[in-house]
Design a protein around this motif. Structure first.
Motif, PDB file in Angstrom:
ATOM      1  N   PHE A 282      -9.664   8.388   1.336  1.00 60.99           N
ATOM      2  CA  PHE A 282      -8.883   7.173   1.152  1.00 60.99           C
ATOM      3  C   PHE A 282      -9.706   5.910   0.939  1.00 60.99           C
ATOM      4  CE2 PHE A 282      -6.064   9.954   3.758  1.00 60.99           C
ATOM      5  CZ  PHE A 282      -5.162  10.225   2.742  1.00 60.99           C
ATOM      6  N   ALA A 283     -10.970   5.915   1.358  1.00 65.62           N
ATOM      7  CA  ALA A 283     -11.801   4.735   1.112  1.00 65.62           C
ATOM      8  C   ALA A 283     -11.931   4.436  -0.384  1.00 65.62           C
ATOM      9  CB  ALA A 283     -13.176   4.895   1.762  1.00 65.62           C
ATOM     10  N   PRO A 284     -12.141   5.437  -1.245  1.00 72.67           N
ATOM     11  CA  PRO A 284     -12.183   5.137  -2.689  1.00 72.67           C
ATOM     12  C   PRO A 284     -10.855   4.590  -3.210  1.00 72.67           C
ATOM     13  CG  PRO A 284     -13.199   7.262  -2.226  1.00 72.67           C
ATOM     14  CD  PRO A 284     -12.517   6.835  -0.964  1.00 72.67           C
ATOM     15  N   LEU A 285      -9.729   5.134  -2.732  1.00 69.45           N
ATOM     16  CA  LEU A 285      -8.424   4.619  -3.121  1.00 69.45           C
ATOM     17  C   LEU A 285      -8.275   3.165  -2.709  1.00 69.45           C
ATOM     18  CD1 LEU A 285      -5.933   7.504  -2.231  1.00 69.45           C
ATOM     19  CD2 LEU A 285      -6.211   6.468  -4.469  1.00 69.45           C
ATOM     20  N   PHE A 286      -8.665   2.896  -1.471  1.00 62.96           N
ATOM     21  CA  PHE A 286      -8.567   1.543  -0.930  1.00 62.96           C
ATOM     22  C   PHE A 286      -9.380   0.574  -1.775  1.00 62.96           C
ATOM     23  CE2 PHE A 286     -10.003  -1.822   1.928  1.00 62.96           C
ATOM     24  CZ  PHE A 286      -8.798  -2.251   2.485  1.00 62.96           C
ATOM     25  N   ALA A 287     -10.568   0.983  -2.179  1.00 63.99           N
ATOM     26  CA  ALA A 287     -11.444   0.107  -2.969  1.00 63.99           C
ATOM     27  C   ALA A 287     -10.817  -0.216  -4.320  1.00 63.99           C
ATOM     28  CB  ALA A 287     -12.807   0.770  -3.151  1.00 63.99           C
ATOM     29  N   VAL A 288     -10.236   0.798  -4.983  1.00 67.24           N
ATOM     30  CA  VAL A 288      -9.590   0.562  -6.280  1.00 67.24           C
ATOM     31  C   VAL A 288      -8.382  -0.353  -6.116  1.00 67.24           C
ATOM     32  CG1 VAL A 288      -8.367   1.658  -8.192  1.00 67.24           C
ATOM     33  CG2 VAL A 288     -10.400   2.750  -7.232  1.00 67.24           C
ATOM     34  N   TYR A 289      -7.607  -0.116  -5.060  1.00 71.28           N
ATOM     35  CA  TYR A 289      -6.407  -0.932  -4.821  1.00 71.28           C
ATOM     36  C   TYR A 289      -6.792  -2.387  -4.602  1.00 71.28           C
ATOM     37  CZ  TYR A 289      -1.844  -2.234  -2.893  1.00 71.28           C
ATOM     38  OH  TYR A 289      -0.628  -2.838  -2.658  1.00 71.28           O
ATOM     39  N   ARG A 290      -7.814  -2.630  -3.806  1.00 71.20           N
ATOM     40  CA  ARG A 290      -8.257  -4.008  -3.539  1.00 71.20           C
ATOM     41  C   ARG A 290      -8.778  -4.673  -4.806  1.00 71.20           C
ATOM     42  NH1 ARG A 290      -6.921  -7.284   0.088  1.00 71.20           N
ATOM     43  NH2 ARG A 290      -8.989  -8.227   0.162  1.00 71.20           N
ATOM     44  N   GLN A 291      -9.411  -3.893  -5.655  1.00 72.11           N
ATOM     45  CA  GLN A 291      -9.920  -4.443  -6.913  1.00 72.11           C
ATOM     46  C   GLN A 291      -8.775  -4.850  -7.834  1.00 72.11           C
ATOM     47  OE1 GLN A 291     -12.121  -1.666  -9.376  1.00 72.11           O
ATOM     48  NE2 GLN A 291     -13.398  -3.306 -10.197  1.00 72.11           N
ATOM     49  N   ARG A 292      -7.730  -4.034  -7.885  1.00 67.43           N
ATOM     50  CA  ARG A 292      -6.602  -4.316  -8.764  1.00 67.43           C
ATOM     51  C   ARG A 292      -5.682  -5.402  -8.210  1.00 67.43           C
ATOM     52  NH1 ARG A 292      -4.371   1.606 -10.868  1.00 67.43           N
ATOM     53  NH2 ARG A 292      -6.344   2.330 -11.786  1.00 67.43           N
ATOM     54  N   TYR A 293      -5.521  -5.423  -6.879  1.00 64.51           N
ATOM     55  CA  TYR A 293      -4.558  -6.352  -6.261  1.00 64.51           C
ATOM     56  C   TYR A 293      -5.225  -7.105  -5.100  1.00 64.51           C
ATOM     57  CZ  TYR A 293      -1.799  -2.780  -8.630  1.00 64.51           C
ATOM     58  OH  TYR A 293      -1.311  -1.892  -9.550  1.00 64.51           O
ATOM     59  N   PRO A 294      -6.141  -8.004  -5.420  1.00 63.92           N
ATOM     60  CA  PRO A 294      -6.906  -8.689  -4.359  1.00 63.92           C
ATOM     61  C   PRO A 294      -6.050  -9.578  -3.460  1.00 63.92           C
ATOM     62  CG  PRO A 294      -7.317  -9.690  -6.511  1.00 63.92           C
ATOM     63  CD  PRO A 294      -6.548  -8.429  -6.771  1.00 63.92           C
TER      64      PRO A 294
ATOM     65  N   MET B  66      -0.205  12.007   1.359  1.00 67.51           N
ATOM     66  CA  MET B  66       0.245  10.653   1.666  1.00 67.51           C
ATOM     67  C   MET B  66       1.771  10.725   1.767  1.00 67.51           C
ATOM     68  SD  MET B  66      -0.610   7.585   2.378  1.00 67.51           S
ATOM     69  CE  MET B  66      -2.365   7.800   2.038  1.00 67.51           C
ATOM     70  N   ALA B  67       2.299  10.381   2.935  1.00 66.79           N
ATOM     71  CA  ALA B  67       3.728  10.541   3.198  1.00 66.79           C
ATOM     72  C   ALA B  67       4.412   9.194   3.375  1.00 66.79           C
ATOM     73  CB  ALA B  67       3.937  11.399   4.452  1.00 66.79           C
ATOM     74  N   TRP B  68       5.704   9.155   3.029  1.00 63.93           N
ATOM     75  CA  TRP B  68       6.521   7.961   3.251  1.00 63.93           C
ATOM     76  C   TRP B  68       7.931   8.407   3.615  1.00 63.93           C
ATOM     77  CZ3 TRP B  68       4.907   9.903  -1.303  1.00 63.93           C
ATOM     78  CH2 TRP B  68       5.844  10.156  -2.299  1.00 63.93           C
ATOM     79  N   ARG B  69       8.682   7.523   4.246  1.00 63.50           N
ATOM     80  CA  ARG B  69      10.030   7.871   4.705  1.00 63.50           C
ATOM     81  C   ARG B  69      10.946   8.179   3.524  1.00 63.50           C
ATOM     82  NH1 ARG B  69      13.024   3.880   7.186  1.00 63.50           N
ATOM     83  NH2 ARG B  69      11.552   2.331   6.447  1.00 63.50           N
ATOM     84  N   ARG B  70      11.661   9.277   3.618  1.00 64.48           N
ATOM     85  CA  ARG B  70      12.586   9.667   2.558  1.00 64.48           C
ATOM     86  C   ARG B  70      13.686   8.612   2.414  1.00 64.48           C
ATOM     87  NH1 ARG B  70      13.122  14.367   0.107  1.00 64.48           N
ATOM     88  NH2 ARG B  70      11.770  15.387   1.657  1.00 64.48           N
ATOM     89  N   GLY B  71      13.847   8.098   1.219  1.00 66.27           N
ATOM     90  CA  GLY B  71      14.880   7.110   0.952  1.00 66.27           C
ATOM     91  C   GLY B  71      14.556   5.706   1.395  1.00 66.27           C
ATOM     92  N   ALA B  72      13.333   5.468   1.898  1.00 64.76           N
ATOM     93  CA  ALA B  72      12.981   4.139   2.392  1.00 64.76           C
ATOM     94  C   ALA B  72      12.766   3.164   1.240  1.00 64.76           C
ATOM     95  CB  ALA B  72      11.701   4.207   3.234  1.00 64.76           C
ATOM     96  N   PHE B  73      13.012   1.874   1.492  1.00 63.80           N
ATOM     97  CA  PHE B  73      12.682   0.833   0.522  1.00 63.80           C
ATOM     98  C   PHE B  73      11.176   0.676   0.467  1.00 63.80           C
ATOM     99  CE2 PHE B  73      11.342  -3.606  -0.006  1.00 63.80           C
ATOM    100  CZ  PHE B  73      11.777  -3.831  -1.306  1.00 63.80           C
ATOM    101  N   LEU B  74      10.644   0.658  -0.732  1.00 66.47           N
ATOM    102  CA  LEU B  74       9.210   0.444  -0.923  1.00 66.47           C
ATOM    103  C   LEU B  74       9.001  -0.878  -1.636  1.00 66.47           C
ATOM    104  CD1 LEU B  74       7.976   3.990  -2.051  1.00 66.47           C
ATOM    105  CD2 LEU B  74       7.853   2.970   0.230  1.00 66.47           C
ATOM    106  N   SER B  75       8.247  -1.767  -1.005  1.00 68.71           N
ATOM    107  CA  SER B  75       7.945  -3.058  -1.608  1.00 68.71           C
ATOM    108  C   SER B  75       7.108  -2.857  -2.863  1.00 68.71           C
ATOM    109  CB  SER B  75       7.175  -3.931  -0.615  1.00 68.71           C
ATOM    110  OG  SER B  75       5.889  -3.377  -0.366  1.00 68.71           O
ATOM    111  N   ALA B  76       6.933  -3.942  -3.618  1.00 68.99           N
ATOM    112  CA  ALA B  76       6.102  -3.858  -4.821  1.00 68.99           C
ATOM    113  C   ALA B  76       4.677  -3.432  -4.462  1.00 68.99           C
ATOM    114  CB  ALA B  76       6.094  -5.201  -5.549  1.00 68.99           C
ATOM    115  N   ALA B  77       4.156  -3.944  -3.342  1.00 70.83           N
ATOM    116  CA  ALA B  77       2.808  -3.568  -2.905  1.00 70.83           C
ATOM    117  C   ALA B  77       2.744  -2.088  -2.569  1.00 70.83           C
ATOM    118  CB  ALA B  77       2.398  -4.409  -1.695  1.00 70.83           C
ATOM    119  N   ALA B  78       3.790  -1.579  -1.907  1.00 75.82           N
ATOM    120  CA  ALA B  78       3.831  -0.162  -1.544  1.00 75.82           C
ATOM    121  C   ALA B  78       3.980   0.715  -2.789  1.00 75.82           C
ATOM    122  CB  ALA B  78       4.978   0.095  -0.571  1.00 75.82           C
ATOM    123  N   GLN B  79       4.810   0.292  -3.733  1.00 80.71           N
ATOM    124  CA  GLN B  79       4.976   1.064  -4.961  1.00 80.71           C
ATOM    125  C   GLN B  79       3.668   1.144  -5.746  1.00 80.71           C
ATOM    126  OE1 GLN B  79       8.443  -0.018  -7.359  1.00 80.71           O
ATOM    127  NE2 GLN B  79       9.476  -0.752  -5.521  1.00 80.71           N
ATOM    128  N   ALA B  80       2.901   0.050  -5.718  1.00 76.75           N
ATOM    129  CA  ALA B  80       1.613   0.050  -6.420  1.00 76.75           C
ATOM    130  C   ALA B  80       0.638   1.025  -5.769  1.00 76.75           C
ATOM    131  CB  ALA B  80       1.031  -1.360  -6.438  1.00 76.75           C
TER     132      ALA B  80
END
Length: 299
Positions: A106-118, A268-282
């Motif tokens: 997850f560290a590589p994922l985190f790094a890419v996410y921070r680069q795209r959405y600082p 990577m799991a998330w609640r079934r049917g939960a609302f996902l914010s724009a940040a979460a969707q990204a």
């Protein structure tokens, strides 16, 4: 009271008249006049003292103007803030990650996410998979790193599939084997993770299916410490191959655990049917982008 009538009234005061205000709000002069009259009717008092071509604020008008300017500014700020959130310039992402494998997966994922959405604030919670699932179920986090199979309450995206390795002291009689079954370790002491780690459940379940209850001599949440306990001859531990091979020690032997149902499948799991914010969707889009073809590694 509508923002439309407040805006018309404020512009009449700012522009010094109805005709100029009409140009500012891209409306006709009669539309602006009607809006101000509607506001006066709603408040029940005149807001402007019309003297010839001039319009002066009444005492009530001064109060309404002062408040209206603040309300309109707050509305503009709200619209701008929502626009930033939708545009992923602002927002919060709440992630729950387990200690086992996070640095690699997850560290590589985190790094890419921070680069795209600082501008997105990422809040991390670090616990075992079982505890993270409870936090996810309670809505305290948006996503959790979870071992499969997981609850039907969740949807998930697979991230990694690895066999489990038994970590044996160098002098262990089975240390030279390529693979072993859990029953071969019946007489060995076990070193497990702390409570709340799903990996414990996997090991204990397969041992019980083999007809024995392991003797647990130590529990820890620190992988390096567990490896050193194995190296010191205290017992055997279990790690996914990906993690075990990163912590090779001359006093430890790695032997594949050949048992059905002991594969380490991280998702990577998330609640079934939960609302996902724009940040979460990204975040989910990024996980799928980089791990959509995650398959069992049998090499």
């Amino acid at each position: 009271m509508e923002f439309r009538t407040l805006r018309a009234f404020v512009e009449v005061v700012r522009q010094g008249g109805f005709s100029q205000a009409a140009k500012a709000v891209f409306a006709t002069q009669s539309t602006v006049s009607k809006a101000v009259r509607q506001l006066e009717d709603e408040i029940g008092a005149p807001l402007l003292d019309r003297i010839g071509h001039r319009s002066l604020l009444t005492p009530v008008g001064e109060v309404v103007y002062r408040r209206a300017v603040k309300l309109l500014a707050e509305r503009d700020d709200l619209i701008a803030e929502l626009s930033e959130i939708r545009g992923l310039k602002r927002g919060v992402l709440k992630l729950g990650l387990p200690p086992v494998g996070s640095a690699t997966l997850f560290a590589p994922l985190f790094a890419v996410y921070r680069q795209r959405y600082p501008g997105i604030e990422v809040r991390l919670a670090e616990h075992g998979s079982d505890q993270l699932e409870e936090s996810l179920r309670a809505g305290e986090i948006d996503f959790a790193g979870a071992l499969l199979p997981t609850s039907q309450d969740f949807e998930w995206q697979q991230v990694r599939h690895e066999p489990l390795m038994a970590l044996l002291p160098a002098g262990h009689p089975l240390g030279g084997r390529v693979s072993i079954g859990i029953a071969d370790l019946r007489d060995s002491a076990f070193i497990l993770f702390d409570a709340g780690f799903a990996l414990n459940r996997i090991i204990l379940d397969v041992a019980r299916r083999a007809g024995f209850e392991p003797q647990v001599v130590a529990r820890s949440s620190q992988i390096d410490f567990m490896v050193q306990l194995v190296a010191a001859g205290l017992g055997v531990a279990f790690l996914p191959r990906l993690i075990a091979e990163q912590r090779l020690d001359p006093a430890v032997r790695l032997v594949r655990l050949d048992e059905p149902g002991t594969e380490w499948v991280m998702a990577m799991a998330w609640r079934r049917g939960a609302f996902l914010s724009a940040a979460a969707q990204a975040w989910l889009a990024l996980v799928r982008e980089l791990h959509s073809t995650a398959l069992p590694d049998e090499s």
